[in-house]
Scaffold this motif. Structure first.
Motif, PDB file in Angstrom:
ATOM      1  N   GLU A   1      10.699  12.402  -4.958  1.00 26.18           N
ATOM      2  CA  GLU A   1      10.792  11.553  -5.967  1.00 26.18           C
ATOM      3  C   GLU A   1      12.948  11.444  -6.793  1.00 26.18           C
ATOM      4  O   GLU A   1      13.332  12.435  -6.304  1.00 26.18           O
ATOM      5  N   ARG A   2      12.880   9.569  -6.776  1.00 21.01           N
ATOM      6  CA  ARG A   2      14.367  10.489  -7.475  1.00 21.01           C
ATOM      7  C   ARG A   2      13.977   8.867  -8.017  1.00 21.01           C
ATOM      8  O   ARG A   2      13.635   8.053  -8.482  1.00 21.01           O
ATOM      9  N   ARG A   3      15.612   8.492  -9.155  1.00 18.77           N
ATOM     10  CA  ARG A   3      15.385   7.328 -10.019  1.00 18.77           C
ATOM     11  C   ARG A   3      15.331   6.206  -9.275  1.00 18.77           C
ATOM     12  O   ARG A   3      16.194   5.733  -8.027  1.00 18.77           O
ATOM     13  N   LEU A   4      14.994   5.339 -10.303  1.00 19.31           N
ATOM     14  CA  LEU A   4      15.013   4.264  -9.213  1.00 19.31           C
ATOM     15  C   LEU A   4      15.890   3.058  -8.976  1.00 19.31           C
ATOM     16  O   LEU A   4      16.749   2.127  -8.414  1.00 19.31           O
ATOM     17  N   GLY A   5      16.845   3.334 -10.548  1.00 21.11           N
ATOM     18  CA  GLY A   5      18.848   3.146 -10.986  1.00 21.11           C
ATOM     19  C   GLY A   5      17.693   1.084 -10.700  1.00 21.11           C
ATOM     20  O   GLY A   5      17.221   0.788 -10.967  1.00 21.11           O
ATOM     21  N   GLU A   6      19.428   0.578 -10.850  1.00 26.15           N
ATOM     22  CA  GLU A   6      19.163  -0.253 -10.368  1.00 26.15           C
ATOM     23  C   GLU A   6      18.560  -1.244  -9.121  1.00 26.15           C
ATOM     24  O   GLU A   6      18.958  -2.982  -9.192  1.00 26.15           O
ATOM     25  N   PHE A   7      18.513  -0.625  -8.554  1.00 28.19           N
ATOM     26  CA  PHE A   7      18.366  -0.904  -6.318  1.00 28.19           C
ATOM     27  C   PHE A   7      17.133  -1.366  -6.800  1.00 28.19           C
ATOM     28  O   PHE A   7      15.831  -1.348  -7.532  1.00 28.19           O
ATOM     29  N   THR A   8      16.800  -3.340  -6.166  1.00 29.61           N
ATOM     30  CA  THR A   8      15.863  -4.184  -5.928  1.00 29.61           C
ATOM     31  C   THR A   8      14.918  -4.197  -5.022  1.00 29.61           C
ATOM     32  O   THR A   8      16.370  -3.747  -3.511  1.00 29.61           O
ATOM     33  N   MET A   9      13.729  -4.233  -4.753  1.00 28.87           N
ATOM     34  CA  MET A   9      13.297  -4.368  -3.218  1.00 28.87           C
ATOM     35  C   MET A   9      11.970  -5.224  -3.636  1.00 28.87           C
ATOM     36  O   MET A   9      11.377  -5.441  -4.627  1.00 28.87           O
ATOM     37  N   ASP A  10      12.184  -6.184  -2.281  1.00 27.70           N
ATOM     38  CA  ASP A  10      11.214  -6.525  -1.624  1.00 27.70           C
ATOM     39  C   ASP A  10      10.398  -6.406  -0.393  1.00 27.70           C
ATOM     40  O   ASP A  10      10.901  -6.904   0.942  1.00 27.70           O
ATOM     41  N   THR A  11      10.344  -5.001  -0.608  1.00 25.65           N
ATOM     42  CA  THR A  11       9.585  -3.881   1.144  1.00 25.65           C
ATOM     43  C   THR A  11       9.479  -3.549   0.972  1.00 25.65           C
ATOM     44  O   THR A  11       8.238  -3.103   0.703  1.00 25.65           O
ATOM     45  N   PRO A  12       8.889  -4.193   2.638  1.00 23.74           N
ATOM     46  CA  PRO A  12       7.684  -3.457   3.504  1.00 23.74           C
ATOM     47  C   PRO A  12       7.641  -1.820   3.972  1.00 23.74           C
ATOM     48  O   PRO A  12       8.948  -1.722   4.434  1.00 23.74           O
ATOM     49  N   PHE A  13       6.853  -1.105   3.389  1.00 27.41           N
ATOM     50  CA  PHE A  13       7.121   0.264   3.941  1.00 27.41           C
ATOM     51  C   PHE A  13       5.877   0.812   5.161  1.00 27.41           C
ATOM     52  O   PHE A  13       4.431   0.400   4.473  1.00 27.41           O
ATOM     53  N   LEU A  14       5.680   1.027   5.942  1.00 27.14           N
ATOM     54  CA  LEU A  14       4.843   1.854   6.743  1.00 27.14           C
ATOM     55  C   LEU A  14       4.294   3.004   6.145  1.00 27.14           C
ATOM     56  O   LEU A  14       5.063   3.848   6.702  1.00 27.14           O
ATOM     57  N   LEU A  15       2.693   3.126   5.655  1.00 29.35           N
ATOM     58  CA  LEU A  15       2.918   4.813   4.561  1.00 29.35           C
ATOM     59  C   LEU A  15       2.192   5.319   5.996  1.00 29.35           C
ATOM     60  O   LEU A  15       2.043   5.029   6.905  1.00 29.35           O
ATOM     61  N   GLN A  16       2.490   7.094   5.891  1.00 25.45           N
ATOM     62  CA  GLN A  16       2.055   7.579   6.686  1.00 25.45           C
ATOM     63  C   GLN A  16       0.774   7.800   6.297  1.00 25.45           C
ATOM     64  O   GLN A  16      -0.296   8.187   6.051  1.00 25.45           O
ATOM     65  N   SER A  17       0.048   7.735   7.758  1.00 23.98           N
ATOM     66  CA  SER A  17      -1.309   8.016   7.664  1.00 23.98           C
ATOM     67  C   SER A  17      -1.753   9.207   7.316  1.00 23.98           C
ATOM     68  O   SER A  17      -3.218   9.249   6.647  1.00 23.98           O
ATOM     69  N   ASN A  18      -1.637  10.273   7.259  1.00 24.14           N
ATOM     70  CA  ASN A  18      -1.942  11.625   7.175  1.00 24.14           C
ATOM     71  C   ASN A  18      -1.033  11.781   6.092  1.00 24.14           C
ATOM     72  O   ASN A  18      -1.660  12.711   4.936  1.00 24.14           O
ATOM     73  N   GLY A  19      -1.215  10.920   4.994  1.00 28.73           N
ATOM     74  CA  GLY A  19      -0.064  11.223   2.935  1.00 28.73           C
ATOM     75  C   GLY A  19      -1.600  11.138   2.117  1.00 28.73           C
ATOM     76  O   GLY A  19      -2.315  10.100   2.353  1.00 28.73           O
ATOM     77  N   ASP A  20      -1.298  12.216   1.482  1.00 32.85           N
ATOM     78  CA  ASP A  20      -2.597  12.505   0.618  1.00 32.85           C
ATOM     79  C   ASP A  20      -1.740  11.173  -0.957  1.00 32.85           C
ATOM     80  O   ASP A  20      -3.428  10.856  -1.818  1.00 32.85           O
ATOM     81  N   PHE A  21      -1.012  10.300  -0.749  1.00 33.37           N
ATOM     82  CA  PHE A  21      -0.686   9.333  -1.763  1.00 33.37           C
ATOM     83  C   PHE A  21      -0.308   8.071  -0.953  1.00 33.37           C
ATOM     84  O   PHE A  21       0.632   8.702  -0.344  1.00 33.37           O
ATOM     85  N   ALA A  22       0.079   6.980  -1.456  1.00 35.60           N
ATOM     86  CA  ALA A  22       0.787   5.767  -0.893  1.00 35.60           C
ATOM     87  C   ALA A  22       2.331   5.911  -2.087  1.00 35.60           C
ATOM     88  O   ALA A  22       3.650   5.940  -1.346  1.00 35.60           O
ATOM     89  N   ALA A  23       2.204   6.422  -3.441  1.00 30.26           N
ATOM     90  CA  ALA A  23       3.422   6.166  -4.467  1.00 30.26           C
ATOM     91  C   ALA A  23       3.129   7.242  -5.575  1.00 30.26           C
ATOM     92  O   ALA A  23       1.883   7.192  -5.895  1.00 30.26           O
TER      93      ALA A  23
END
Length: 303
Positions: free
Chosen positions: A211-233
């Motif tokens: 976890e970190r601060r979003l800041g001024e960084f903007t995204m239109d970004t596709p992420f490939l999620l970990q299949s064994n993760g219990d959450f996406a975001a």
């Protein structure tokens, strides 16, 4: 334009038949007051000219498809496109069409809104008549969004919801804390089309594994999620003390933060332009199969 509101002790949801749009979503916080946690326009009619698909169901293929043609099972289907890019299903997609409001039920245990839409064969160029159902369910402090689809011919499907979340009253979102459970992202070019490369995010500007601060960084970004993760975001505001946790059965998550816009979109879906790349998750749907995209948006107070 038909609209309906359902609620329970923790959440209140207003839905439009146009675009199956989530117009308003409210969360009752630890201080027992309601906070709007989604971006909304002033009136339902404003959505008719909204270029951002705020709150809408996006399809038949969310994100970008390249080339203006879908090649499937040896056939080529010309798609509606702009300069070779079919975005969010074409000129109108599913977000600019009227759905059928099938039912709305409300109870302390489970409140639900169900909408349906039939996308005809070759609508926007896509093969197959697609019958789509979107189910919005309130279960305690969780909004469950379930997309289902069946087809009478082989086709491709990639649906998502396009709600922009805003979990406090601040004018911008740079102070939000963000965590994304993804080791890789889909690299995109200057037209925001995937290149086919899936680089590691570690040590880059896209590294939100911790976890970190979003800041001024903007995204239109596709992420490939970990299949064994219990959450996406996860998204947290120290101002409101509200945390949003996103879970999904989908392989990808597109995070979209328009510049100078007080909202963040978590598009749980397949990767954009997936039919073009054999190593991307398969987006095909055949007769006799049911496409299911189910995601949970869980709100709680952390103070």
């Amino acid at each position: 334009m038909k609209q309906v509101t359902v609620k329970n002790k923790h959440l209140s949801l207003e839905v439009l038949e146009y675009g199956a749009i989530i117009r308003k979503l409210k969360f009752r916080n630890s201080e027992n007051s309601w906070t709007e946690v989604s971006v909304n326009l002033e009136s339902p009619e404003d959505y008719l000219s909204d270029p951002l698909a705020i709150g809408a169901c996006v399809g038949r293929f969310a994100g970008r498809l390249s080339g203006g043609v879908l090649k499937l099972n040896g056939k080529a289907y010309p798609l509606t496109h702009t300069e070779g890019i079919t975005l969010h299903g074409g000129d109108r997609g599913f977000s600019r069409r009227y759905w059928t409001l099938q039912s709305a039920t409300e109870s302390p245990e489970k409140s639900e809104v169900i909408l349906k839409y039939r996308s005809d064969h070759l609508e926007e160029g896509f093969p197959g008549t697609l019958d789509v159902t979107v189910i919005y369910t309130l279960l305690k402090n969780t909004l469950v969004i379930r997309h289902e689809a069946t087809t009478d011919r082989p086709t491709v499907v990639n649906l998502t919801n396009h709600t922009y979340f805003k979990i406090d009253s601040q004018p911008l979102i740079a102070h939000y804390q963000l965590q994304i459970n993804a080791l890789k992202r889909a690299e995109t070019d200057s037209r925001r089309l995937p290149t086919g490369q899936l680089p590691e995010v570690s040590g880059t500007a896209f590294d939100f594994l911790k976890e970190r601060r979003l800041g001024e960084f903007t995204m239109d970004t596709p992420f490939l999620l970990q299949s064994n993760g219990d959450f996406a975001a996860r998204l947290t505001s120290a101002v409101s003390g509200i945390r949003l946790t996103v879970r999904t059965n989908q392989p990808g998550l597109v995070v979209y933060t328009p510049e100078n816009f007080a909202g963040i979109c978590f598009e749980t879906q397949n990767l954009p332009d997936a039919p073009r790349f054999d190593h991307f998750p398969d987006a095909r749907l055949n007769p006799g199969e049911t496409y299911i995209n189910e995601s949970q948006f869980i709100f709680d107070s952390v103070r």
